[in-house]
Design a protein around this motif. Sequence first.
Motif, PDB file in Angstrom:
ATOM      1  N   ALA A  32       0.864  -1.188   0.000  1.00 35.57           N
ATOM      2  CA  ALA A  32       0.000   0.000   0.000  1.00 35.57           C
ATOM      3  C   ALA A  32       0.893   1.227   0.000  1.00 35.57           C
ATOM      4  CB  ALA A  32      -0.911  -0.005   1.229  1.00 35.57           C
ATOM      5  N   ALA A  33       0.972   1.894  -1.140  1.00 30.03           N
ATOM      6  CA  ALA A  33       1.868   3.049  -1.272  1.00 30.03           C
ATOM      7  C   ALA A  33       1.457   4.196  -0.358  1.00 30.03           C
ATOM      8  CB  ALA A  33       1.900   3.505  -2.731  1.00 30.03           C
ATOM      9  N   TRP A  34       0.222   4.170   0.110  1.00 26.05           N
ATOM     10  CA  TRP A  34      -0.281   5.252   0.960  1.00 26.05           C
ATOM     11  C   TRP A  34       0.024   5.020   2.438  1.00 26.05           C
ATOM     12  CZ3 TRP A  34      -3.720   2.595   3.946  1.00 26.05           C
ATOM     13  CH2 TRP A  34      -4.335   1.469   3.366  1.00 26.05           C
ATOM     14  N   GLY A  35       0.789   3.984   2.752  1.00 22.76           N
ATOM     15  CA  GLY A  35       1.112   3.693   4.147  1.00 22.76           C
ATOM     16  C   GLY A  35       2.113   4.677   4.738  1.00 22.76           C
ATOM     17  N   ASP A  36       2.262   4.609   6.040  1.00 18.05           N
ATOM     18  CA  ASP A  36       3.201   5.430   6.803  1.00 18.05           C
ATOM     19  C   ASP A  36       4.633   4.985   6.482  1.00 18.05           C
ATOM     20  OD1 ASP A  36       4.880   6.406   8.837  1.00 18.05           O
ATOM     21  OD2 ASP A  36       3.272   6.402  10.312  1.00 18.05           O
ATOM     22  N   GLU A  37       5.529   5.941   6.215  1.00 22.37           N
ATOM     23  CA  GLU A  37       6.909   5.600   5.852  1.00 22.37           C
ATOM     24  C   GLU A  37       7.613   4.796   6.943  1.00 22.37           C
ATOM     25  OE1 GLU A  37      11.060   7.847   4.482  1.00 22.37           O
ATOM     26  OE2 GLU A  37       9.141   8.926   4.463  1.00 22.37           O
ATOM     27  N   ALA A  38       7.310   5.105   8.201  1.00 19.22           N
ATOM     28  CA  ALA A  38       7.948   4.389   9.312  1.00 19.22           C
ATOM     29  C   ALA A  38       7.335   3.012   9.529  1.00 19.22           C
ATOM     30  CB  ALA A  38       7.849   5.199  10.598  1.00 19.22           C
ATOM     31  N   HIS A  39       6.136   2.813   8.958  1.00 16.26           N
ATOM     32  CA  HIS A  39       5.421   1.544   9.120  1.00 16.26           C
ATOM     33  C   HIS A  39       4.877   1.111   7.763  1.00 16.26           C
ATOM     34  CE1 HIS A  39       4.983   4.028  12.794  1.00 16.26           C
ATOM     35  NE2 HIS A  39       5.333   2.916  13.407  1.00 16.26           N
ATOM     36  N   PRO A  40       5.756   0.697   6.828  1.00 20.76           N
ATOM     37  CA  PRO A  40       5.281   0.298   5.493  1.00 20.76           C
ATOM     38  C   PRO A  40       4.175  -0.750   5.589  1.00 20.76           C
ATOM     39  CG  PRO A  40       7.684   0.275   5.614  1.00 20.76           C
ATOM     40  CD  PRO A  40       7.189   0.467   7.014  1.00 20.76           C
ATOM     41  N   LEU A  41       3.113  -0.532   4.816  1.00 24.83           N
ATOM     42  CA  LEU A  41       1.930  -1.375   4.940  1.00 24.83           C
ATOM     43  C   LEU A  41       1.795  -2.336   3.771  1.00 24.83           C
ATOM     44  CD1 LEU A  41      -0.757  -2.079   6.366  1.00 24.83           C
ATOM     45  CD2 LEU A  41      -1.826  -0.261   5.005  1.00 24.83           C
ATOM     46  N   TRP A  42       1.504  -3.577   4.124  1.00 24.56           N
ATOM     47  CA  TRP A  42       1.176  -4.609   3.142  1.00 24.56           C
ATOM     48  C   TRP A  42      -0.201  -5.170   3.485  1.00 24.56           C
ATOM     49  CZ3 TRP A  42       4.854  -6.177  -0.632  1.00 24.56           C
ATOM     50  CH2 TRP A  42       6.114  -5.578  -0.495  1.00 24.56           C
ATOM     51  N   LEU A  43      -0.991  -5.414   2.451  1.00 22.57           N
ATOM     52  CA  LEU A  43      -2.340  -5.932   2.633  1.00 22.57           C
ATOM     53  C   LEU A  43      -2.388  -7.409   2.254  1.00 22.57           C
ATOM     54  CD1 LEU A  43      -4.178  -2.974   0.866  1.00 22.57           C
ATOM     55  CD2 LEU A  43      -3.775  -3.237   3.329  1.00 22.57           C
ATOM     56  N   LYS A  44      -3.057  -8.208   3.087  1.00 16.91           N
ATOM     57  CA  LYS A  44      -3.284  -9.627   2.797  1.00 16.91           C
ATOM     58  C   LYS A  44      -4.751  -9.741   2.383  1.00 16.91           C
ATOM     59  CE  LYS A  44      -2.176 -14.127   3.047  1.00 16.91           C
ATOM     60  NZ  LYS A  44      -1.454 -14.777   1.941  1.00 16.91           N
ATOM     61  N   PRO A  45      -5.052  -9.701   1.070  1.00 15.69           N
ATOM     62  CA  PRO A  45      -6.436  -9.540   0.605  1.00 15.69           C
ATOM     63  C   PRO A  45      -7.227 -10.843   0.528  1.00 15.69           C
ATOM     64  CG  PRO A  45      -4.962  -9.506  -1.267  1.00 15.69           C
ATOM     65  CD  PRO A  45      -4.088  -9.681  -0.040  1.00 15.69           C
ATOM     66  N   LEU A 290      -4.785   2.902  10.088  1.00 17.05           N
ATOM     67  CA  LEU A 290      -4.953   4.329   9.823  1.00 17.05           C
ATOM     68  C   LEU A 290      -5.075   5.129  11.117  1.00 17.05           C
ATOM     69  CD1 LEU A 290      -7.473   4.110   6.838  1.00 17.05           C
ATOM     70  CD2 LEU A 290      -5.067   4.801   6.722  1.00 17.05           C
ATOM     71  N   ALA A 291      -5.718   4.554  12.115  1.00 18.63           N
ATOM     72  CA  ALA A 291      -5.949   5.274  13.368  1.00 18.63           C
ATOM     73  C   ALA A 291      -4.806   5.148  14.361  1.00 18.63           C
ATOM     74  CB  ALA A 291      -7.246   4.768  14.015  1.00 18.63           C
ATOM     75  N   HIS A 292      -4.042   4.057  14.274  1.00 19.88           N
ATOM     76  CA  HIS A 292      -3.067   3.761  15.335  1.00 19.88           C
ATOM     77  C   HIS A 292      -1.640   3.514  14.837  1.00 19.88           C
ATOM     78  CE1 HIS A 292      -6.267   3.291  18.352  1.00 19.88           C
ATOM     79  NE2 HIS A 292      -6.934   2.580  17.456  1.00 19.88           N
ATOM     80  N   ALA A 293      -1.330   3.841  13.578  1.00 19.05           N
ATOM     81  CA  ALA A 293      -0.007   3.527  13.031  1.00 19.05           C
ATOM     82  C   ALA A 293       1.106   4.094  13.900  1.00 19.05           C
ATOM     83  CB  ALA A 293       0.122   4.032  11.596  1.00 19.05           C
ATOM     84  N   GLY A 294       0.886   5.280  14.439  1.00 17.30           N
ATOM     85  CA  GLY A 294       1.919   5.915  15.253  1.00 17.30           C
ATOM     86  C   GLY A 294       2.247   5.170  16.534  1.00 17.30           C
ATOM     87  N   GLU A 295       1.354   4.262  16.952  1.00 16.71           N
ATOM     88  CA  GLU A 295       1.569   3.493  18.172  1.00 16.71           C
ATOM     89  C   GLU A 295       2.275   2.163  17.914  1.00 16.71           C
ATOM     90  OE1 GLU A 295      -2.310   2.982  19.939  1.00 16.71           O
ATOM     91  OE2 GLU A 295      -2.946   4.935  19.157  1.00 16.71           O
ATOM     92  N   LEU A 296       2.462   1.807  16.641  1.00 13.08           N
ATOM     93  CA  LEU A 296       3.026   0.509  16.297  1.00 13.08           C
ATOM     94  C   LEU A 296       4.544   0.542  16.317  1.00 13.08           C
ATOM     95  CD1 LEU A 296       0.726  -0.373  13.247  1.00 13.08           C
ATOM     96  CD2 LEU A 296       0.362  -0.915  15.665  1.00 13.08           C
ATOM     97  N   ASP A 297       5.149  -0.635  16.471  1.00  5.03           N
ATOM     98  CA  ASP A 297       6.599  -0.744  16.351  1.00  5.03           C
ATOM     99  C   ASP A 297       7.016  -0.361  14.939  1.00  5.03           C
ATOM    100  OD1 ASP A 297       6.582  -1.714  18.913  1.00  5.03           O
ATOM    101  OD2 ASP A 297       6.901  -3.810  18.361  1.00  5.03           O
TER     102      ASP A 297
END
Length: 321
Positions: A32-45, A290-297
């Motif tokens: 997901a290119a729209w993910g947070d740079e510090a927490h790159p996001l991948w979707l398992k669809p 989207l709501a909690h990315a900043g709280e993740l490792d």
Amino acid sequence: MAEESALVTLDDVRAAATRIADRVLRTPLVPAAWGDEAHPLWLKPENLQVIGAFKIRGALNAIGALDEVARARGVVTHSSGNHAQAVALAAREYGLKATIVMPEQAPEVKLDATRALGGEVVLVPPAERESRVAELVAEHGYAYVPPFDHPDIIAGQGTIGLELLADLPDVATVLVPVSGGGLLSGVATAVKALRPNVRVLGCEPELAGDTAESFRLGERRVWPVEQTYRTMADALRVCVGELTWAHIRERVDGVLTVTEDEIAEAVRVLATRSRLVAEPGGAVAVAAYLAHAGELDHGPVVAVVSGGNIDPALLASLLAS
């Protein structure tokens, strides 16, 4: 309360992967290119599965594990829709009769799909789902295929964990929707056995936050249907089971909750930015990101998009909002 020895193991998940390998889609990881740079996001669809949800994995594993005598009597289950379709399709593949008890408020798109797959649908008030199944088992001798609280179901859903680790070995966090808990239990079983340092977090609506409350209090809590049925995420309105709670308590690192507005935004983002159609329950892990990315490792995150069986009118209204 389930004993540690009763919990599903990595070997159980691997056996399930072998049993269902030729019958399910091995879904890719989608960046997901729209993910947070510090927490790159991948979707398992998992919305790309033939029935539009991950539930086909557990249903195929559970029905495949039945002996011939049990299969011959037919199977029964209860579900708001995704497990219903999974059992109907799995039963059809094995040549069995499937009876599906569904709540009267189940989305029409899920009712129609279950019937189209050959399932005989029995509609009941939400609070009578389990009792009606028990009556049908007593009347007809059907084999019960639970929606979540069974080792074979948990092991089948856990195959998702095997796949995502194989595709993204350096994942830091895995976000998983939770309702009955079969998916979260299975994924946590596989991930923690192979990569104990990866954080596995359950994600659920605030309006059906029984797992978050259970986690906070250290004991399983069951919310009445009057509470859980407030959320638009119809796939996430049942409470965590006894066996699944035992897995979650031992193997999950925490539970994140999201608002209805956050769920709606996740449905929109998935549709417009990743071209993925997700139902509200299927979008909850993305809503949590989207709501909690900043709280993740820091590090890569995988969010399981667990289902895409959304009523077209609801999807249109959410996209128009």
